[in-house]
Design a protein around this motif. Sequence first.
Motif, PDB file in Angstrom:
ATOM      1  N   SER A 148     -13.717   8.308   7.535  1.00 13.64           N
ATOM      2  CA  SER A 148     -14.738   7.244   6.895  1.00 13.64           C
ATOM      3  C   SER A 148     -14.155   6.159   7.781  1.00 13.64           C
ATOM      4  N   LEU A 185      -6.710   4.466  -0.982  1.00 11.09           N
ATOM      5  CA  LEU A 185      -7.874   4.789  -0.130  1.00 11.09           C
ATOM      6  C   LEU A 185      -8.571   6.415  -1.045  1.00 11.09           C
ATOM      7  N   GLY A 186      -7.874   6.679  -1.845  1.00  7.41           N
ATOM      8  CA  GLY A 186      -8.109   8.003  -2.255  1.00  7.41           C
ATOM      9  C   GLY A 186      -7.559   9.114  -1.571  1.00  7.41           C
ATOM     10  N   GLU A 187      -7.828  10.229  -1.935  1.00 10.98           N
ATOM     11  CA  GLU A 187      -7.499  11.582  -1.155  1.00 10.98           C
ATOM     12  C   GLU A 187      -8.150  11.747   0.084  1.00 10.98           C
ATOM     13  N   PHE A 188      -7.530  11.728   1.222  1.00 11.30           N
ATOM     14  CA  PHE A 188      -8.089  12.101   2.429  1.00 11.30           C
ATOM     15  C   PHE A 188      -7.270  12.626   3.407  1.00 11.30           C
ATOM     16  N   TRP A 224       0.983  -1.280  -0.137  1.00  9.86           N
ATOM     17  CA  TRP A 224       0.088   0.128  -0.017  1.00  9.86           C
ATOM     18  C   TRP A 224       0.976   1.269  -0.062  1.00  9.86           C
ATOM     19  N   TRP A 281      -3.198  12.990   2.712  1.00  8.23           N
ATOM     20  CA  TRP A 281      -2.840  11.985   1.490  1.00  8.23           C
ATOM     21  C   TRP A 281      -3.469  12.500   0.172  1.00  8.23           C
ATOM     22  N   SER A 282      -2.791  12.892  -0.745  1.00  7.57           N
ATOM     23  CA  SER A 282      -3.099  13.299  -1.946  1.00  7.57           C
ATOM     24  C   SER A 282      -3.302  12.350  -3.095  1.00  7.57           C
ATOM     25  N   ARG A 283      -2.378  11.062  -3.023  1.00  6.49           N
ATOM     26  CA  ARG A 283      -2.777   9.941  -3.561  1.00  6.49           C
ATOM     27  C   ARG A 283      -2.466   8.808  -2.716  1.00  6.49           C
ATOM     28  N   SER A 284      -3.387   7.954  -2.631  1.00  4.74           N
ATOM     29  CA  SER A 284      -3.362   6.534  -2.012  1.00  4.74           C
ATOM     30  C   SER A 284      -4.366   5.539  -2.299  1.00  4.74           C
TER      31      SER A 284
END
Length: 199
Positions: free
Chosen positions: A52, A31-34, A4, A26-29
């Motif tokens: 979430s 799980l999306g950006e969050f 991951w 986190w701009s890229r992951s």
Amino acid sequence: MTRWRFDGEITGLGTGSGVRIVVGHWSRSPLGEFTDVMVELADGHRVLLAPSEVVRDFVTATYVFDETVIASVRCSRSGGSRTVEGGDLRVSFELGARTTLGRLLNLIPRALASAPWFCVVSDPIARVVLRGVRTRGTAGNGRREYYGAVDQRRVVGMSASWRGRDLGALQPVDPPVRFGFGSTPRTPAATSIVTTIVD
């Protein structure tokens, strides 16, 4: 084996009240950006603010908390200014110039600095130079984690409140936070980082 990869920015903040705050944007992951926030109160109580259930479940499988809260965690960014709101936390901070470490990191190609094998090599240096910072270790549930720092800027100002109470002036992150195998740097800073977690 599953890898991951999270690409973003971790900011460690100490406050005059003794509350320490770690903001992860986190701009890229996968799980999306969050944005998520880890808060350690002055009495040692550790709280995760997650946007979430999916983020909460992933983070708590890797780090340790006494309490988790699912809330809308919003992060606004403009130049060097950051404002984060989520649950009982409100925090704004201002980034200054690159640290000495940030200038050194900029000399290293990003692909190299973020490679897990390079994190293994740099870990003994980080432990000595940054006192408490680790670039690799064993996370929760046997996961291995690698922190590949690629830049760093000093935090030069902050205002924050928790449950409506002002947290005081910006201070070093001391004592170190206790969410995982390492802490953020003692001097408040925002570190651009690529985190690799291996199951």
